[in-house]
Structure formats: structure tokens, C-alpha cells
Design a protein around this motif. Structure first.
Motif, PDB file in Angstrom:
ATOM      1  N   ASP A  34       0.825  -1.208   0.000  1.00 38.53           N
ATOM      2  CA  ASP A  34       0.000   0.000   0.000  1.00 38.53           C
ATOM      3  C   ASP A  34       0.860   1.259   0.000  1.00 38.53           C
ATOM      4  O   ASP A  34       0.513   2.261  -0.641  1.00 38.53           O
ATOM      5  N   ASP A  35       1.977   1.234   0.735  1.00 43.40           N
ATOM      6  CA  ASP A  35       2.898   2.368   0.712  1.00 43.40           C
ATOM      7  C   ASP A  35       3.385   2.630  -0.708  1.00 43.40           C
ATOM      8  O   ASP A  35       3.410   3.773  -1.176  1.00 43.40           O
ATOM      9  N   LEU A  38       0.646   4.012  -3.020  1.00 43.25           N
ATOM     10  CA  LEU A  38       0.380   5.419  -2.736  1.00 43.25           C
ATOM     11  C   LEU A  38       1.461   6.311  -3.341  1.00 43.25           C
ATOM     12  O   LEU A  38       1.160   7.314  -4.011  1.00 43.25           O
ATOM     13  N   VAL A  39       2.717   5.969  -3.112  1.00 41.32           N
ATOM     14  CA  VAL A  39       3.811   6.803  -3.608  1.00 41.32           C
ATOM     15  C   VAL A  39       3.807   6.846  -5.133  1.00 41.32           C
ATOM     16  O   VAL A  39       4.057   7.903  -5.739  1.00 41.32           O
ATOM     17  N   ARG A  41       1.152   6.601  -7.082  1.00 39.48           N
ATOM     18  CA  ARG A  41       0.053   7.495  -7.487  1.00 39.48           C
ATOM     19  C   ARG A  41       0.473   8.955  -7.353  1.00 39.48           C
ATOM     20  O   ARG A  41       0.210   9.781  -8.242  1.00 39.48           O
ATOM     21  N   LEU A  42       1.123   9.293  -6.244  1.00 42.78           N
ATOM     22  CA  LEU A  42       1.583  10.656  -6.039  1.00 42.78           C
ATOM     23  C   LEU A  42       2.646  11.035  -7.066  1.00 42.78           C
ATOM     24  O   LEU A  42       2.672  12.171  -7.564  1.00 42.78           O
TER      25      LEU A  42
END
Length: 239
Positions: A34-35, A38-39, A41-42
Motif C-alpha cells: 500500500d505504501d 500510494l507513492v 500514485r503521487l
């Protein structure tokens, strides 16, 4: 193919005997798929925010490549890390033997390249596709899987952490080159530091993100000159 950026060069010290982290450094918990999701996507959102007339041939921060080649290198890293975990019996003494090429002297040695005619939008899609495959492998690989990296035979969590540090710092490089803001989540940076850099104490005043940039030779911090000799510790860590 992997980790060949002409950036401040990591030490060639042997992988055995990684320094023990202070108890406080072991507290943020493990990195997770998940980390990484997320990164990524950012990262994609940050790169897509570049102006239409942005010059992707500009040098990317602390590395000697241009911004375009640096994103290709990152996509190559992510896909290669996923590939290392893919075989039924991953190699423990070498990379999976894809053919990689260096397109210009001093450039990245890669097997992932984006079509120039697809423009920056296509380049970001290549990054997203490679990243999605690494996230999928991080979610599905058995925890007991082990695969080769020159800085230590690693488990899926280790390859997830390596994917994180590559994404965090290379997007920083490209953001500097293109004049974009990039401020990743502090908690993810803290977990990445704890997993890969047990020799680096967290700078309580600066915070996890500047400490990670210092650990990878990108910045100096008060009382800490910029590193010119660094590495991470990929091998499996205890609970």
C-alpha cells in the motif's frame, strides 16, 4: 538494469553485518505494498502536473541524466524488481537475464524505454505500468521468497522498500529538474529509512524525508555534510 544511476555512488562494502538500528528507528513498522501504491500514485500525479512546455531534456537534480531518462530508469528498476520475484525459483546470485542496453554514453543500462512520440503522458504511463506490476508482485509473492540484489538477498518486503526509495528519490531528482513540488508522506519515508538504512539515525529536527535525501547523497543537513559514499541494506531483516 538496476541501480546504475550516475548519482553519488553507493559504497561497495560487503552486505553482511548491517549496523543495528536504535530501538526508535525500528518503531515505524514495515513497508507495505500500500505504501508503494500510494507513492506511485503521487509520483504520477506530480509528473503529470509538469507544464506542457516543460523541458524533459534538463538534468534531473543530483544525477547526470536528463529528466526523461531518469523516469525511464525508474520504470526499469520497478519492472526489474518485480521480475526478480517472479520465477518459481528466483536466482540468488544474479539478476533475471533480460537483455538491457545503454542508449547513450553514461546513460542508464535498461530494458525499459518509452516511445518518444508518446510524449510525457506516455512516459508516465510506462512508469505506472511498471509500478503496478511491482505492486502486484509485492502483494502476491510468498513472504518466504528470496531473490538476488547486489546489496543483499532480499524478501518481497525488501524489494518493496527498494522500489520505494528508487521512486522517492528519483521523482525528487526529476522534480528538481522540472521545477515541480515533491513532498512524499513522512511516515512512508520513515518506514523506508528503517528498512533499508539501519546505519542512518533519523534527524528529529529535519524529519524522515530530508533524512532519506541525506542518506542517498542528495542533500546535506545541519552537522551532516552531504554523503558521497553510501549504500542501503537489502538483506532480510528480523522482526
Amino acid at each position: 538494469m538496476i541501480d546504475e544511476a550516475p548519482e553519488p555512488q553507493p559504497s561497495a562494502a560487503p552486505v553482511a553485518g548491517a549496523p543495528e538500528a536504535p530501538e526508535a528507528r525500528r518503531s515505524p513498522g514495515p513497508v507495505s505494498p500500500d505504501d508503494l501504491a500510494l507513492v506511485l500514485r503521487l509520483a504520477a500525479a506530480t509528473l503529470r502536473a509538469a507544464p506542457a512546455d516543460a523541458d524533459w531534456s534538463r538534468t534531473a537534480g543530483a544525477v547526470d541524466w536528463d529528466c526523461w531518462s531518469t523516469v525511464e530508469h525508474l520504470a526499469d528498476d520497478l519492472l526489474a524488481y518485480a521480475a526478480q520475484l517472479g520465477p518459481d525459483a528466483p536466482p540468488l546470485d544474479r539478476y533475471v537475464p533480460f537483455v538491457s542496453v545503454r542508449r547513450f554514453p553514461g546513460g542508464p543500462n535498461s530494458f525499459v524505454y518509452a516511445q518518444r512520440e508518446a510524449g510525457p503522458a506516455g512516459l508516465v504511463q510506462v512508469l505506472e505500468a511498471s509500478g503496478a506490476l511491482m505492486v502486484a508482485m509485492a502483494r502476491t509473492a510468498a513472504p518466504g521468497t528470496r531473490a538476488y540484489h547486489p546489496w543483499g538477498v532480499a524478501d518481497p518486503a525488501g524489494f518493496t522498500a527498494m522500489s520505494l526509495v528508487e521512486t522517492l528519490v528519483h521523482v525528487h531528482d526529476v522534480a528538481l529538474g522540472l521545477g515541480l513540488p515533491w513532498e512524499p508522506p513522512a511516515d512512508v519515508c520513515h518506514r523506508t529509512l528503517a528498512r533499508l538504512f539501519p546505519d542512518v539515525p533519523l534527524d528529529a529536527d529535519a524529519g524522515p524525508w530530508p533524512t532519506l535525501l541525506w542518506a542517498t547523497g542528495r542533500v546535506d543537513l545541519p552537522g551532516r555534510p552531504r554523503r558521497t559514499d553510501w549504500r542501503w541494506y537489502a538483506e532480510v531483516r528480523g522482526a
